[in-house]
Design a protein around this motif. Structure first.
Motif, PDB file in Angstrom:
ATOM      1  N   ALA A  30       0.847  -1.206   0.000  1.00 51.59           N
ATOM      2  CA  ALA A  30       0.000   0.000   0.000  1.00 51.59           C
ATOM      3  C   ALA A  30       0.876   1.246   0.000  1.00 51.59           C
ATOM      4  CB  ALA A  30      -0.927  -0.010   1.214  1.00 51.59           C
ATOM      5  N   PRO A  31       1.584   1.519  -1.103  1.00 52.56           N
ATOM      6  CA  PRO A  31       2.472   2.690  -1.150  1.00 52.56           C
ATOM      7  C   PRO A  31       1.687   3.993  -1.012  1.00 52.56           C
ATOM      8  CG  PRO A  31       2.165   1.751  -3.347  1.00 52.56           C
ATOM      9  CD  PRO A  31       1.540   0.793  -2.386  1.00 52.56           C
ATOM     10  N   ASN A  32       2.358   5.002  -0.499  1.00 51.65           N
ATOM     11  CA  ASN A  32       1.713   6.296  -0.302  1.00 51.65           C
ATOM     12  C   ASN A  32       1.350   6.942  -1.624  1.00 51.65           C
ATOM     13  OD1 ASN A  32       1.922   6.212   2.518  1.00 51.65           O
ATOM     14  ND2 ASN A  32       4.008   7.010   2.461  1.00 51.65           N
ATOM     15  N   ARG A  33       0.219   7.613  -1.627  1.00 54.49           N
ATOM     16  CA  ARG A  33      -0.186   8.360  -2.818  1.00 54.49           C
ATOM     17  C   ARG A  33       0.770   9.532  -3.029  1.00 54.49           C
ATOM     18  NH1 ARG A  33      -5.419   6.955  -4.308  1.00 54.49           N
ATOM     19  NH2 ARG A  33      -6.565   5.734  -2.752  1.00 54.49           N
ATOM     20  N   GLY A  34       1.119   9.798  -4.263  1.00 52.35           N
ATOM     21  CA  GLY A  34       2.035  10.876  -4.555  1.00 52.35           C
ATOM     22  C   GLY A  34       3.490  10.465  -4.493  1.00 52.35           C
ATOM     23  N   GLY A  35       3.749   9.213  -4.156  1.00 58.78           N
ATOM     24  CA  GLY A  35       5.115   8.708  -4.205  1.00 58.78           C
ATOM     25  C   GLY A  35       5.936   8.906  -2.953  1.00 58.78           C
ATOM     26  N   GLY A  36       5.343   9.443  -1.868  1.00 54.86           N
ATOM     27  CA  GLY A  36       6.105   9.607  -0.644  1.00 54.86           C
ATOM     28  C   GLY A  36       6.553   8.266  -0.092  1.00 54.86           C
ATOM     29  N   ARG A  37       7.807   8.176   0.319  1.00 57.00           N
ATOM     30  CA  ARG A  37       8.357   6.902   0.779  1.00 57.00           C
ATOM     31  C   ARG A  37       7.958   6.627   2.222  1.00 57.00           C
ATOM     32  NH1 ARG A  37      14.521   5.948  -0.640  1.00 57.00           N
ATOM     33  NH2 ARG A  37      13.849   3.907   0.149  1.00 57.00           N
ATOM     34  N   SER A  38       7.747   5.338   2.518  1.00 55.42           N
ATOM     35  CA  SER A  38       7.477   4.921   3.888  1.00 55.42           C
ATOM     36  C   SER A  38       8.790   4.797   4.654  1.00 55.42           C
ATOM     37  CB  SER A  38       6.751   3.572   3.894  1.00 55.42           C
ATOM     38  OG  SER A  38       5.494   3.667   3.261  1.00 55.42           O
ATOM     39  N   ASP A  39       8.715   4.981   5.945  1.00 55.98           N
ATOM     40  CA  ASP A  39       9.866   4.833   6.822  1.00 55.98           C
ATOM     41  C   ASP A  39       9.592   3.653   7.739  1.00 55.98           C
ATOM     42  OD1 ASP A  39      11.675   5.024   9.019  1.00 55.98           O
ATOM     43  OD2 ASP A  39      12.024   7.126   8.544  1.00 55.98           O
ATOM     44  N   ALA A  40      10.381   2.579   7.602  1.00 53.84           N
ATOM     45  CA  ALA A  40      10.137   1.359   8.378  1.00 53.84           C
ATOM     46  C   ALA A  40      10.189   1.634   9.871  1.00 53.84           C
ATOM     47  CB  ALA A  40      11.153   0.286   7.997  1.00 53.84           C
ATOM     48  N   ASP A  41      11.096   2.501  10.301  1.00 57.27           N
ATOM     49  CA  ASP A  41      11.221   2.771  11.733  1.00 57.27           C
ATOM     50  C   ASP A  41      10.006   3.528  12.267  1.00 57.27           C
ATOM     51  OD1 ASP A  41      13.820   1.597  12.243  1.00 57.27           O
ATOM     52  OD2 ASP A  41      14.626   3.197  10.995  1.00 57.27           O
ATOM     53  N   VAL A  42       9.462   4.445  11.455  1.00 55.60           N
ATOM     54  CA  VAL A  42       8.250   5.162  11.871  1.00 55.60           C
ATOM     55  C   VAL A  42       7.077   4.189  11.959  1.00 55.60           C
ATOM     56  CG1 VAL A  42       6.602   6.961  11.230  1.00 55.60           C
ATOM     57  CG2 VAL A  42       9.046   7.348  10.920  1.00 55.60           C
ATOM     58  N   ASP A  43       6.984   3.274  11.006  1.00 62.53           N
ATOM     59  CA  ASP A  43       5.922   2.273  11.054  1.00 62.53           C
ATOM     60  C   ASP A  43       6.110   1.326  12.232  1.00 62.53           C
ATOM     61  OD1 ASP A  43       4.603   3.314   8.877  1.00 62.53           O
ATOM     62  OD2 ASP A  43       5.510   1.939   7.431  1.00 62.53           O
ATOM     63  N   PHE A  44       7.373   1.020  12.577  1.00 58.09           N
ATOM     64  CA  PHE A  44       7.647   0.228  13.782  1.00 58.09           C
ATOM     65  C   PHE A  44       7.046   0.945  14.992  1.00 58.09           C
ATOM     66  CE2 PHE A  44      11.600  -2.633  13.050  1.00 58.09           C
ATOM     67  CZ  PHE A  44      10.985  -3.199  11.956  1.00 58.09           C
ATOM     68  N   SER A  45       7.364   2.229  15.102  1.00 57.53           N
ATOM     69  CA  SER A  45       6.885   3.009  16.232  1.00 57.53           C
ATOM     70  C   SER A  45       5.364   3.057  16.260  1.00 57.53           C
ATOM     71  CB  SER A  45       7.463   4.430  16.150  1.00 57.53           C
ATOM     72  OG  SER A  45       6.939   5.249  17.176  1.00 57.53           O
ATOM     73  N   ALA A  46       4.748   3.225  15.086  1.00 53.48           N
ATOM     74  CA  ALA A  46       3.288   3.309  15.015  1.00 53.48           C
ATOM     75  C   ALA A  46       2.635   2.017  15.501  1.00 53.48           C
ATOM     76  CB  ALA A  46       2.855   3.607  13.584  1.00 53.48           C
ATOM     77  N   GLN A  47       3.178   0.887  15.063  1.00 51.75           N
ATOM     78  CA  GLN A  47       2.617  -0.393  15.514  1.00 51.75           C
ATOM     79  C   GLN A  47       2.866  -0.610  16.999  1.00 51.75           C
ATOM     80  OE1 GLN A  47       2.956  -3.572  12.108  1.00 51.75           O
ATOM     81  NE2 GLN A  47       4.645  -2.121  11.866  1.00 51.75           N
ATOM     82  N   GLY A  48       4.006  -0.123  17.495  1.00 52.70           N
ATOM     83  CA  GLY A  48       4.265  -0.210  18.928  1.00 52.70           C
ATOM     84  C   GLY A  48       3.290   0.629  19.726  1.00 52.70           C
ATOM     85  N   VAL A  49       3.042   1.860  19.270  1.00 54.16           N
ATOM     86  CA  VAL A  49       2.079   2.736  19.950  1.00 54.16           C
ATOM     87  C   VAL A  49       0.681   2.123  19.883  1.00 54.16           C
ATOM     88  CG1 VAL A  49       0.940   4.984  19.820  1.00 54.16           C
ATOM     89  CG2 VAL A  49       3.420   4.831  19.580  1.00 54.16           C
ATOM     90  N   GLY A  50       0.344   1.521  18.736  1.00 55.75           N
ATOM     91  CA  GLY A  50      -0.955   0.862  18.612  1.00 55.75           C
ATOM     92  C   GLY A  50      -1.117  -0.260  19.624  1.00 55.75           C
ATOM     93  N   ASN A  51      -0.057  -1.028  19.864  1.00 55.17           N
ATOM     94  CA  ASN A  51      -0.117  -2.112  20.843  1.00 55.17           C
ATOM     95  C   ASN A  51      -0.189  -1.579  22.269  1.00 55.17           C
ATOM     96  OD1 ASN A  51       0.250  -5.123  19.849  1.00 55.17           O
ATOM     97  ND2 ASN A  51       1.348  -3.802  18.416  1.00 55.17           N
ATOM     98  N   VAL A  52       0.560  -0.527  22.557  1.00 59.48           N
ATOM     99  CA  VAL A  52       0.486   0.071  23.895  1.00 59.48           C
ATOM    100  C   VAL A  52      -0.921   0.599  24.146  1.00 59.48           C
ATOM    101  CG1 VAL A  52       1.308   1.965  25.338  1.00 59.48           C
ATOM    102  CG2 VAL A  52       2.948   0.627  24.004  1.00 59.48           C
ATOM    103  N   GLY A  53      -1.500   1.280  23.137  1.00 63.13           N
ATOM    104  CA  GLY A  53      -2.867   1.773  23.267  1.00 63.13           C
ATOM    105  C   GLY A  53      -3.860   0.641  23.446  1.00 63.13           C
ATOM    106  N   ALA A  54      -3.686  -0.433  22.671  1.00 63.54           N
ATOM    107  CA  ALA A  54      -4.588  -1.588  22.793  1.00 63.54           C
ATOM    108  C   ALA A  54      -4.498  -2.195  24.184  1.00 63.54           C
ATOM    109  CB  ALA A  54      -4.249  -2.628  21.735  1.00 63.54           C
ATOM    110  N   ALA A  55      -3.269  -2.309  24.725  1.00 61.03           N
ATOM    111  CA  ALA A  55      -3.094  -2.896  26.056  1.00 61.03           C
ATOM    112  C   ALA A  55      -3.760  -2.042  27.132  1.00 61.03           C
ATOM    113  CB  ALA A  55      -1.609  -3.063  26.356  1.00 61.03           C
ATOM    114  N   LEU A  56      -3.646  -0.732  27.027  1.00 58.35           N
ATOM    115  CA  LEU A  56      -4.234   0.152  28.035  1.00 58.35           C
ATOM    116  C   LEU A  56      -5.751   0.050  28.061  1.00 58.35           C
ATOM    117  CD1 LEU A  56      -2.007   3.341  27.635  1.00 58.35           C
ATOM    118  CD2 LEU A  56      -1.880   1.570  29.393  1.00 58.35           C
ATOM    119  N   PHE A  57      -6.353  -0.355  26.949  1.00 53.24           N
ATOM    120  CA  PHE A  57      -7.809  -0.508  26.889  1.00 53.24           C
ATOM    121  C   PHE A  57      -8.233  -1.981  26.872  1.00 53.24           C
ATOM    122  CE2 PHE A  57      -7.355   3.862  25.614  1.00 53.24           C
ATOM    123  CZ  PHE A  57      -8.473   4.477  26.180  1.00 53.24           C
ATOM    124  N   GLY A  58      -7.349  -2.857  27.341  1.00 51.87           N
ATOM    125  CA  GLY A  58      -7.713  -4.263  27.478  1.00 51.87           C
ATOM    126  C   GLY A  58      -7.720  -5.041  26.187  1.00 51.87           C
ATOM    127  N   GLY A  59      -6.959  -4.598  25.203  1.00 53.63           N
ATOM    128  CA  GLY A  59      -6.933  -5.283  23.916  1.00 53.63           C
ATOM    129  C   GLY A  59      -5.806  -6.293  23.805  1.00 53.63           C
TER     130      GLY A  59
END
Length: 546
Positions: free
Chosen positions: A252-281
């Motif tokens: 799912a590449p970004n529209r307009g050709g902007g490159r993804s940053d693997a480390d930023v996506d790492f952080s995003a998935q980590g934050v998503g898991n921390v958020g899920a844990a705080l709400f019992g997910g």
């Protein structure tokens, strides 16, 4: 301080909804939220915990993680692979403590992912080969399929009818315009049948665990449930999620050709898991299926995923009581369809036809996933990927001879097996010179034994770092050339590296050779080395004759 505030302000503004994409993202989030209801509950069942953990993860993951991603259309939510890995890690935990354990595991996995992002480990996902991940995911799909069909929700014929009905709805609607709502209707139709006919013997979601009403409130997991088995499971989940997330970024590449940053996506998935844990997910990660649905629903930016989390939260608050009435056999049907859909015969066939390395990778990981705990299978897959990478680097290394032409050009030909008297040989190397690659170079260098005054030039243009194994190989080859009265020359060495290769360091390494740094003109340093080698042959010959 003002600079930090300014950076945070720009970050916050970049995450606000854009007016030109607001409507598209708002509407695109609705199908994602609807499909997350059955998917989230099915993930909870797959992990062996209350389905509510999957429901809570399905709103928290997209909401918290979606604001961080560099891959703007990525949806961070429950995935079958993460659910199975988490379920395997908490399988031996007493049932009364299992819910708390999976929430704590989710928090630990999230922190590991954030740490991976801070350490900038995103580039290392490329070392987990596509063959290994395909073998692992196929093994998970097969395990999931047999787990569902071999453990039906009781032997009551009513439960069987309910599950088959849901299965038929899923299969039939998959070929129609209602495909986006197939999973939801697969819950609604069988539920209506069960309620309408009063089949109280059919297990409901509420029988597995209470579905709380109202707005979920944040709560820290119980640290007393920590164990090393839980930590191992969290590591396995983190590896699976991060590698899958890298695959989602490619799909799912970004529209307009902007490159993804693997480390930023790492952080995003980590934050998503921390958020899920705080709400019992339970654990979440970049989902291929939900991301594809987000794209097909018309999402234009990151808020498509965020809105799916918001809509999911609305569904939980308004329809919590209805969710509890969903028959469990319908979730089994959702899992069966998901398992079958996860097995991709065409992709597996392509991998099996690409050669023995890919065959070993996919078969070994597949068998390990079937026979071993998921954490062990993931560890084997990662280790196998690294070993295959090193083996490929070693096998792919080649050494060629560069022969000067009359017009000043260089022509490639196979490197000689042995060296001749008074011969100047220019060698170029293709492939990695680390670890096994350096040892492969050692085996493919021409043998100086029996030659008199052979001169060898090793061209290393473009290489900026060298390991201890390479130094060992060069030292050994230098000594063999010296024993034959010859010398080794290194050309094209990066200027920063050559500055460190002074006479004292070379002497400390036991190296007697000449180094010619690279210049802006390609081939110039090799020509200078060639001239130096010819002058030395003249001097050695003159001394021998005198």
């Amino acid at each position: 301080m003002a600079r930090v505030v300014g950076v945070l302000g720009r970050w916050a503004r970049s995450r606000l909804p854009e007016r030109r994409t607001f409507k598209n993202d708002l509407i695109a989030g609705i199908p994602g939220a609807i499909s997350s209801v059955p998917d989230g509950m099915a993930s909870g069942v797959l992990a062996g915990v209350n389905p509510v953990h999957g429901l809570y993860a399905s709103f928290a993951g997209p909401l918290f993680g979606g604001l961080q991603t560099s891959t703007k259309l990525m949806v961070i939510t429950t995935t079958s692979a993460a659910a199975l890995a988490a379920g395997s890690a908490v399988a031996d935990v007493p049932e009364a403590a299992r819910s708390g354990a999976i929430v704590l595991l989710t928090l630990i996995a999230g922190l590991i992912m954030v740490a991976a992002a801070l350490l900038r480990l995103g580039r290392y996902t490329r070392f987990v080969s596509h063959s290994v991940m395909t073998g692992f995911l196929t093994g998970i799909a097969v395990t999931k399929f047999f787990d569902v069909v071999s453990n039906p929700s009781g032997i009551d014929w009513r439960a069987l009818v309910t599950g088959v009905t849901a299965l038929l709805v899923l299969v039939i609607l998959a070929r129609t315009r209602l495909a986006l709502f197939g999973s939801l209707l697969a819950l609604v139709v069988p539920s209506a049948v069960v309620i309408g006919f009063g089949w109280d013997s059919v297990a409901r979601v509420s029988d597995v665990g209470t579905i709380p009403t109202g707005l979920p409130m944040p709560l820290l997991p119980d640290p007393g449930l920590f164990s090393f088995e839980l930590l191992g499971g969290a590591l396995a989940v983190a590896v699976i999620v991060l590698v899958q997330g890298a695959g989602v970024a490619e799909s799912a590449p970004n529209r307009g050709g902007g490159r993804s940053d693997a480390d930023v996506d790492f952080s995003a998935q980590g934050v998503g898991n921390v958020g899920a844990a705080l709400f019992g997910g339970m654990p979440v990660g970049g989902s291929v299926g939900q991301t594809a649905l987000n794209v097909s629903s018309g999402a234009r930016g990151r808020w498509g995923a965020v809105w799916s989390g918001i809509w999911m939260l609305v569904i939980l608050v308004v329809f919590a009581g209805v969710v509890g009435k969903v028959p469990m056999p319908t979730l089994a049907a959702v899992l069966v369809v998901a398992a079958v859909g996860s097995i991709r015969p065409r992709e597996i066939g392509v991998i099996l036809r690409t050669g023995p390395t890919s065959q070993i990778a996919i078969v070994t990981t597949f068998v390990a996933t079937l026979l071993l705990p998921v954490a062990a299978a993931v560890g084997i897959g990662v280790a196998l990927s690294l070993l295959l990478q090193l083996n490929r680097e070693a096998m792919d290394l080649s050494v060629v001879e560069l022969v000067p032409g009359d017009d000043g050009t260089l022509r490639e030909q196979p490197a000689p097996k042995t060296l001749a008297d008074g011969q100047v040989v220019v060698l170029d190397v293709y492939g990695s010179l680390f670890y096994a690659g350096a040892r492969t170079l050692q085996a493919r260098l021409p043998d100086p034994a029996g030659a008199v005054s052979p001169e060898v030039i090793l061209r290393l243009r473009g290489r900026t770092t060298f390991g201890a194994t390479f130094f060992s190989v060069v030292r050994d080859y230098t000594q063999r050339l010296e024993a034959a009265g010859g010398r080794l020359y290194l050309s094209g060495i990066d200027r920063a590296v050559s500055d460190d290769w002074d006479e004292d360091r070379l002497a400390g390494q036991g190296l007697a050779l000449e180094v010619f740094p690279a210049t802006d003109t390609i081939g110039e340093s090799t020509r200078r080395a060639f001239d130096a080698a010819e002058r030395r042959i003249v001097r050695v010959t003159a001394r021998a004759e005198g």
